[in-house]
Motif scaffolding. Structure first.
Motif, short mmCIF file in Angstrom:
data_model
loop_
_atom_site.label_atom_id
_atom_site.label_comp_id
_atom_site.label_asym_id
_atom_site.label_seq_id
_atom_site.Cartn_x
_atom_site.Cartn_y
_atom_site.Cartn_z
N ILE A 44 70.89 6.67 33.55
CA ILE A 44 69.74 7.20 32.81
C ILE A 44 69.90 6.92 31.33
O ILE A 44 68.97 6.44 30.65
CB ILE A 44 69.61 8.72 33.04
CG1 ILE A 44 69.31 9.02 34.51
CG2 ILE A 44 68.54 9.32 32.15
CD1 ILE A 44 68.03 8.43 35.02
N VAL A 79 67.04 4.26 30.53
CA VAL A 79 65.85 4.92 30.00
C VAL A 79 65.46 4.38 28.63
O VAL A 79 64.28 4.09 28.39
CB VAL A 79 66.04 6.45 29.99
CG1 VAL A 79 64.99 7.13 29.10
CG2 VAL A 79 65.95 7.01 31.40
N LEU A 138 63.73 1.10 29.10
CA LEU A 138 62.38 1.28 29.61
C LEU A 138 61.44 1.78 28.52
O LEU A 138 60.32 1.31 28.37
CB LEU A 138 62.39 2.25 30.79
CG LEU A 138 62.95 1.74 32.12
CD1 LEU A 138 63.06 2.88 33.12
CD2 LEU A 138 62.06 0.64 32.68
N VAL A 139 61.91 2.78 27.76
CA VAL A 139 61.07 3.40 26.74
C VAL A 139 60.64 2.40 25.69
O VAL A 139 59.50 2.43 25.20
CB VAL A 139 61.81 4.59 26.10
CG1 VAL A 139 61.10 5.06 24.83
CG2 VAL A 139 61.90 5.75 27.09
N ILE A 185 64.58 7.40 39.04
CA ILE A 185 63.82 6.93 37.87
C ILE A 185 62.38 6.59 38.28
O ILE A 185 61.42 6.94 37.59
CB ILE A 185 64.52 5.72 37.23
CG1 ILE A 185 65.84 6.14 36.58
CG2 ILE A 185 63.61 5.08 36.18
CD1 ILE A 185 66.65 4.99 36.03
N SER A 191 60.47 9.72 38.74
CA SER A 191 60.12 10.30 37.44
C SER A 191 58.93 9.57 36.81
O SER A 191 58.06 10.20 36.20
CB SER A 191 61.32 10.24 36.49
OG SER A 191 62.39 11.00 36.99
N ILE A 192 58.90 8.24 36.96
CA ILE A 192 57.78 7.47 36.41
C ILE A 192 56.47 7.88 37.10
O ILE A 192 55.44 8.07 36.45
CB ILE A 192 58.03 5.97 36.57
CG1 ILE A 192 59.18 5.53 35.64
CG2 ILE A 192 56.77 5.16 36.27
CD1 ILE A 192 59.59 4.07 35.81
N SER A 247 55.44 11.17 35.88
CA SER A 247 54.99 11.07 34.48
C SER A 247 53.51 10.69 34.41
O SER A 247 52.77 11.17 33.54
CB SER A 247 55.83 10.04 33.73
OG SER A 247 57.19 10.41 33.74
N PHE A 279 57.53 10.89 30.33
CA PHE A 279 58.67 10.32 31.05
C PHE A 279 59.99 10.95 30.61
O PHE A 279 60.83 11.31 31.45
CB PHE A 279 58.71 8.81 30.82
CG PHE A 279 59.88 8.12 31.48
CD1 PHE A 279 60.04 8.18 32.86
CD2 PHE A 279 60.80 7.42 30.73
CE1 PHE A 279 61.12 7.55 33.47
CE2 PHE A 279 61.88 6.79 31.33
CZ PHE A 279 62.04 6.85 32.71
N LEU A 280 60.18 11.13 29.30
CA LEU A 280 61.42 11.72 28.81
C LEU A 280 61.52 13.20 29.18
O LEU A 280 62.61 13.73 29.37
CB LEU A 280 61.54 11.54 27.30
CG LEU A 280 61.75 10.10 26.83
CD1 LEU A 280 61.77 10.03 25.31
CD2 LEU A 280 63.03 9.52 27.40
N ALA A 295 62.52 12.76 32.97
CA ALA A 295 63.62 11.87 33.33
C ALA A 295 64.83 12.68 33.77
O ALA A 295 65.16 13.70 33.17
CB ALA A 295 63.99 10.98 32.14
N MET A 307 68.14 12.99 26.36
CA MET A 307 66.69 12.79 26.28
C MET A 307 66.15 13.19 24.92
O MET A 307 65.19 12.60 24.42
CB MET A 307 66.00 13.58 27.40
CG MET A 307 66.34 13.14 28.81
SD MET A 307 66.07 11.38 29.14
CE MET A 307 67.76 10.77 29.11
#
Length: 362
Positions: free
Chosen positions: A155, A159, A162-163, A282, A285-286, A289, A304-305, A308, A315
């Motif tokens: 993560i 993460v 991805l962000v 993940i 979570s997406i 989100s 998302f955060l 996550a 986070m």
């Protein structure tokens, strides 16, 4: 210099090298990811000197992060979070149900017992799940610990990628992050003696929280202390960037030291298992989100955060760098942590004991 002092200095040098290296190659959150990766590699490649990060040093970094996150909370943001409480309950329960389904699938594919995989898959509950695993018969604590730590490291590493990717906004996200970082960090002018009152109260709340076994006390305690002082009219002062980077460095070093693959049996199967489980969490979570953004007017990054399956400190750090709404991110992470801390352990104990009774002969 004592042996432990030399090892601590060596560890901090590794963290600094990792931070500058990741900053040089323009990696997101370089002072968290760089020290984590370099410390992990060095601990396996250089056997003569073992990195060390005393708990007090790591806790100091957590207090700084808790204070910084607390600065994001105002009376208006707290009112907004109160209005989102039903959504917090809904999304947290859906995420935990998703974890349960993933654990069932992974257990079936790998042959690892379902209770062990489930306790290794519960998001954001490393300390609670490892402690609980020790109390339940038939749970492989080594596997639980590895699954939790490796998921957390996945993560922390993926993460941010991805962000800051085009999927989440790409360059625009980086520009927002730069603006947020500039606004949330400051110089040394005016910091003293204004910050001393915050430092004393944050430390006190952290120590008391630890004594009463509050979850993530060295993060939540300072955050609560800062929020209370701000709501009373005593506004906090943003910390210089070098202090924020130092706090991320010690947390990154500490996380990098947690994973010990050499203590794990059947390494390849467990590593594949951990990676597969982390990817599915993940993706879950997406998906949640997207639902979050439909329920409330928040950005995809914030949603998302907030959902996550990582820790509040990581986070929070990533959210600050990405320009997310920190108050929303931390409140959703906090609610899930408290829910896991209060409701999940007794529920899991009851379920596993029922399973054991059914398997036992009459």
């Amino acid at each position: 210099m004592s042996a432990n002092g030399f090892r601590l200095l060596y560890t901090l040098v590794l963290g600094i090298i990792g931070g500058f290296a990741f900053k040089w190659i323009h990696m997101p959150v370089p002072w968290l990811l760089g020290p984590m990766i370099v410390t992990l590699i060095a601990s396996k490649a250089i056997r003569r000197i073992k990195p060390v990060c005393p708990t007090a040093v790591r806790n100091s970094g957590m207090i700084i992060v808790g204070y910084t996150i607390g600065l994001a909370f105002t009376a208006e943001t707290l009112r907004q979070i109160g209005r989102q409480l039903p959504s917090m309950v809904l999304l947290t329960v859906l995420l935990l149900l998703g974890s349960l389904a993933i654990a069932a699938l992974v257990s079936k594919l790998s042959g690892v017992p379902f209770p062990t995989v489930l306790m290794g898959s519960i998001p954001g509950g490393l300390t609670q799940m490892v402690s609980l695993a020790d109390d339940i018969e038939g749970i492989d604590i080594t596997v639980v610990t590895f699954l939790q730590v490796s998921r957390l490291m996945m993560i922390i590493f993926f993460v941010p990628l991805l962000v800051f990717s085009p999927f989440f906004g790409g360059t625009g996200g980086r520009e927002t992050a730069a603006a947020t970082h500039a606004a949330s960090s400051a110089g040394w002018d005016g910091l003293f003696p204004h910050v001393i009152g915050f430092a004393v109260l944050c430390t006190l709340f952290a120590v008391v929280g630890q004594r009463i076994k509050f979850p993530t006390a060295y993060l939540l305690g300072p955050m609560i202390a800062t929020v209370l002082l701000q709501l009373s009219g005593y506004a906090g002062h943003a910390l210089p960037a070098v202090v924020l980077n130092a706090s991320q460095l010690v947390i990154g070093v500490y996380v990098g030291m947690l994973l010990k693959p050499e203590q794990l049996g059947n390494k390849l199967r467990i590593i594949v298992l951990a990676a597969f489980s982390g990817v599915l969490l993940i993706l879950c979570s997406i998906g949640l989100s997207l639902l979050f953004t439909r329920l409330h007017a928040v950005s995809f990054v914030t949603a998302f955060l907030g959902l996550a399956p990582g820790g509040m400190d990581q986070m929070g750090i990533i959210g600050k760098e990405a320009g997310a709404d920190l108050s929303v991110v931390i409140c959703y992470q906090l609610f899930r942590t408290l829910f896991i801390f209060l409701a999940v352990p007794p529920l899991l104990k009851a379920i596993f004991r029922s399973m054991l009774r059914k398997r036992s002969p009459a």
